[in-house]
Enzyme design. Structure first.
Site, PDB file in Angstrom:
ATOM      1  N   ASP A   1       1.483   2.830  -9.317  1.00 15.49           N
ATOM      2  CA  ASP A   1       2.972   2.649  -9.580  1.00 15.49           C
ATOM      3  C   ASP A   1       3.470   1.669 -10.597  1.00 15.49           C
ATOM      4  O   ASP A   1       4.691   1.471 -10.654  1.00 15.49           O
ATOM      5  CB  ASP A   1       3.501   1.707  -8.095  1.00 15.49           C
ATOM      6  CG  ASP A   1       3.004   0.432  -7.956  1.00 15.49           C
ATOM      7  OD1 ASP A   1       1.848   0.184  -7.934  1.00 15.49           O
ATOM      8  OD2 ASP A   1       4.041  -0.417  -7.812  1.00 15.49           O
TER       9      ASP A   1
ATOM     10  N   ASP B   1      -4.332   3.188  -6.426  1.00 22.46           N
ATOM     11  CA  ASP B   1      -3.793   1.830  -6.783  1.00 22.46           C
ATOM     12  C   ASP B   1      -3.394   1.677  -5.180  1.00 22.46           C
ATOM     13  O   ASP B   1      -3.109   2.460  -4.259  1.00 22.46           O
ATOM     14  CB  ASP B   1      -2.853   1.724  -7.516  1.00 22.46           C
ATOM     15  CG  ASP B   1      -1.835   0.310  -7.380  1.00 22.46           C
ATOM     16  OD1 ASP B   1      -2.635  -0.682  -7.567  1.00 22.46           O
ATOM     17  OD2 ASP B   1      -0.982   0.568  -7.211  1.00 22.46           O
ATOM     18  N   TYR B   2      -3.274   0.207  -4.652  1.00 18.76           N
ATOM     19  CA  TYR B   2      -3.049  -0.289  -3.425  1.00 18.76           C
ATOM     20  C   TYR B   2      -1.641  -0.581  -3.404  1.00 18.76           C
ATOM     21  O   TYR B   2      -0.604   0.024  -2.651  1.00 18.76           O
ATOM     22  CB  TYR B   2      -3.814  -1.420  -3.013  1.00 18.76           C
ATOM     23  CG  TYR B   2      -3.706  -1.890  -1.713  1.00 18.76           C
ATOM     24  CD1 TYR B   2      -4.159  -0.984  -0.415  1.00 18.76           C
ATOM     25  CD2 TYR B   2      -3.157  -2.933  -1.279  1.00 18.76           C
ATOM     26  CE1 TYR B   2      -3.992  -1.551   0.808  1.00 18.76           C
ATOM     27  CE2 TYR B   2      -3.055  -3.300   0.160  1.00 18.76           C
ATOM     28  CZ  TYR B   2      -3.433  -2.512   1.095  1.00 18.76           C
ATOM     29  OH  TYR B   2      -3.164  -2.842   2.622  1.00 18.76           O
ATOM     30  N   ASP B   3      -1.148  -1.766  -3.766  1.00 19.31           N
ATOM     31  CA  ASP B   3       0.294  -2.227  -3.707  1.00 19.31           C
ATOM     32  C   ASP B   3       1.116  -1.509  -4.330  1.00 19.31           C
ATOM     33  O   ASP B   3       1.017  -1.330  -5.539  1.00 19.31           O
ATOM     34  CB  ASP B   3       0.170  -3.819  -4.240  1.00 19.31           C
ATOM     35  CG  ASP B   3      -0.653  -4.841  -3.304  1.00 19.31           C
ATOM     36  OD1 ASP B   3      -0.191  -5.045  -2.282  1.00 19.31           O
ATOM     37  OD2 ASP B   3      -1.623  -4.936  -3.877  1.00 19.31           O
TER      38      ASP B   3
END
Length: 241
Positions: free
Chosen positions: A195, A23-25
């Site tokens: 997250d 995942d990124y953010d």
């Protein structure tokens, strides 16, 4: 500090050439109030460039391909819109007929973009296969009214409502990160890190993978890291093996 059991699990799976899904953010970069400013720093760009040179690596995100390419300007495989489409070696694939919803989201955006006047502080972002309502600057007294309006829009247009950190998003129904990852993996070993609530199905539908929750909150992931900085440390550990 990275848990010893996680290090052991990583060392074991690395022998079998896993695919890495990140995942990124909130996982690779911090969550910030202005999501349009979530640019990768040089450290992250270098880390991911080295990681993808050694392993098949995907960024798995709710963002559009255009957004994530702007924030992370490296050539890397993507799963976007929470699993609605994949971009692998430059080729786009839509999952579950998701591209048919593009005109639906065009209409939703046109109908709702004036809500920024009714709800001061609301920010609305048009994606190709989603519309995102950012609540970070809104007065909390208006949240329930806005939520009701968004839920009604979802019912009348046949789309799905997702509630995240400071956001409500209308998105393609019947797709998720978990099923998209499973489709891409085709049984290969995997490391999956995320997250947010959208990452939970990625963990649950890929039980044989090394799954990592980044940050606080309950999770079905097997392992946990405290924040994006520990996630970057784990990538460094992977590259050191």
């Amino acid at each position: 500090m990275i848990d010893g059991q996680l290090k052991d699990a990583i060392q074991q799976i690395i022998r079998n050439d896993p695919i890495i899904f990140l995942d990124y953010d909130g996982t690779l970069v911090p969550i910030i109030m202005n999501p349009e400013d979530s640019y990768a720093d040089d450290d992250l760009k270098n880390l991911l460039s080295e990681t993808k040179a050694r392993f098949d690596t995907f960024i798995v995100t709710g963002r559009s391909p255009e957004e994530i390419r702007r924030f992370l300007p490296i050539d890397i495989n993507l799963i976007c819109y929470h699993g609605a489409c994949s971009i692998i070696n430059g080729r786009i694939e839509y999952h579950n007929g998701s591209d048919r919803f593009i005109p639906v989201f065009d209409e939703i955006y046109e109908v709702t973009r004036s809500w920024t006047t009714q709800f001061p502080g609301l920010r609305i972002y048009r994606k190709r296969m989603a519309v995102l309502y950012h609540l970070g600057l809104m007065d909390s007294q208006f949240l329930q009214e806005l939520r009701s309006k968004i839920e009604e829009m979802a019912r009348t247009r046949g789309v799905e409502v997702y509630y995240g950190k400071m956001i409500i998003e209308l998105r393609v129904p019947g797709v998720n990160k978990g099923s998209a990852i499973r489709s891409v993996r085709r049984g290969r070993p995997a490391i999956i890190a995320g997250d947010d609530a959208t990452d939970e199905l990625a963990f649950e539908l890929n039980e044989d993978a090394v799954t990592i929750k980044v940050g606080d909150g309950s999770s079905s992931a097997k392992f946990r890291l405290s924040d994006y900085r520990e996630m970057r440390s784990l990538l460094r550990f992977i590259l050191s093996i």
